[in-house]
Design a protein around this motif. Structure first.
Motif, PDB file in Angstrom:
ATOM      1  N   ASN A   8       0.842  -1.188   0.000  1.00 18.17           N
ATOM      2  CA  ASN A   8       0.000   0.000   0.000  1.00 18.17           C
ATOM      3  C   ASN A   8       0.875   1.234   0.000  1.00 18.17           C
ATOM      4  O   ASN A   8       2.016   1.201   0.438  1.00 18.17           O
ATOM      5  CB  ASN A   8      -0.985  -0.004   1.173  1.00 18.17           C
ATOM      6  N   LEU A  17      -3.949   1.052  -2.739  1.00 21.78           N
ATOM      7  CA  LEU A  17      -3.564  -0.357  -2.665  1.00 21.78           C
ATOM      8  C   LEU A  17      -3.441  -0.874  -4.091  1.00 21.78           C
ATOM      9  O   LEU A  17      -4.436  -1.227  -4.715  1.00 21.78           O
ATOM     10  CB  LEU A  17      -4.612  -1.167  -1.892  1.00 21.78           C
ATOM     11  N   ALA A  49      -8.487   1.406  -4.537  1.00 22.94           N
ATOM     12  CA  ALA A  49      -8.089   0.003  -4.672  1.00 22.94           C
ATOM     13  C   ALA A  49      -9.002  -0.695  -5.660  1.00 22.94           C
ATOM     14  O   ALA A  49     -10.065  -0.189  -6.022  1.00 22.94           O
ATOM     15  CB  ALA A  49      -8.163  -0.702  -3.319  1.00 22.94           C
ATOM     16  N   VAL A  58      -6.210  -7.089  -3.096  1.00 23.77           N
ATOM     17  CA  VAL A  58      -4.807  -6.691  -3.010  1.00 23.77           C
ATOM     18  C   VAL A  58      -3.998  -7.900  -3.456  1.00 23.77           C
ATOM     19  O   VAL A  58      -4.003  -8.927  -2.775  1.00 23.77           O
ATOM     20  CB  VAL A  58      -4.409  -6.262  -1.582  1.00 23.77           C
TER      21      VAL A  58
END
Length: 121
Positions: A8, A17, A49, A58
């Motif tokens: 991150n 992220l 993200a 992620v």
């Protein structure tokens, strides 16, 4: 519970992220996100993200709202601020009828805003 979100990047508006195939342009865009303020002057915490109604992706992992909340609680720069999820489909209900944004709001007891569609492509 500690969620090991190792990849991150802190950006002025919050955190980015990156996904495994993101180009450097994604980080540049996340860095350029404006810092929005609530009407009382508190800065929103932006979280950029990849995601879907089930969670934040992620790498090859998907983090649920509960796992994401645990990770956010440990970030010193979050400080219980309201959250802007810059994540695809974060306001789209899951088959259970509740969106990721709603689940995160309930976990953290802060305001969370998100989109029910693609936000960045």
């Amino acid at each position: 519970m500690t969620v090991p979100v190792v990849n991150n990047v802190q950006v002025p508006a919050g955190r980015y992220l990156p996904g495994p195939n993101d180009s450097p342009l994604w980080e540049a865009n996340a860095t350029a996100l404006p810092v929005y303020q609530t009407t009382s002057g508190v800065a929103w915490f932006a979280l950029a993200a990849h995601g879907d109604p089930a969670g934040i992706r992620v790498g090859d992992q998907t983090f649920t709202a509960t796992e994401l909340a645990a990770w956010l609680r440990e970030l010193p720069d979050w400080s219980s601020r309201p959250i802007i999820l810059i994540t695809c489909d974060a306001a789209t209900p899951t088959p259970g009828g509740v969106s990721l944004a709603e689940q995160l709001r309930d976990e953290l007891r802060v305001q969370v805003v998100a989109a029910p569609a693609t936000v960045w492509s």
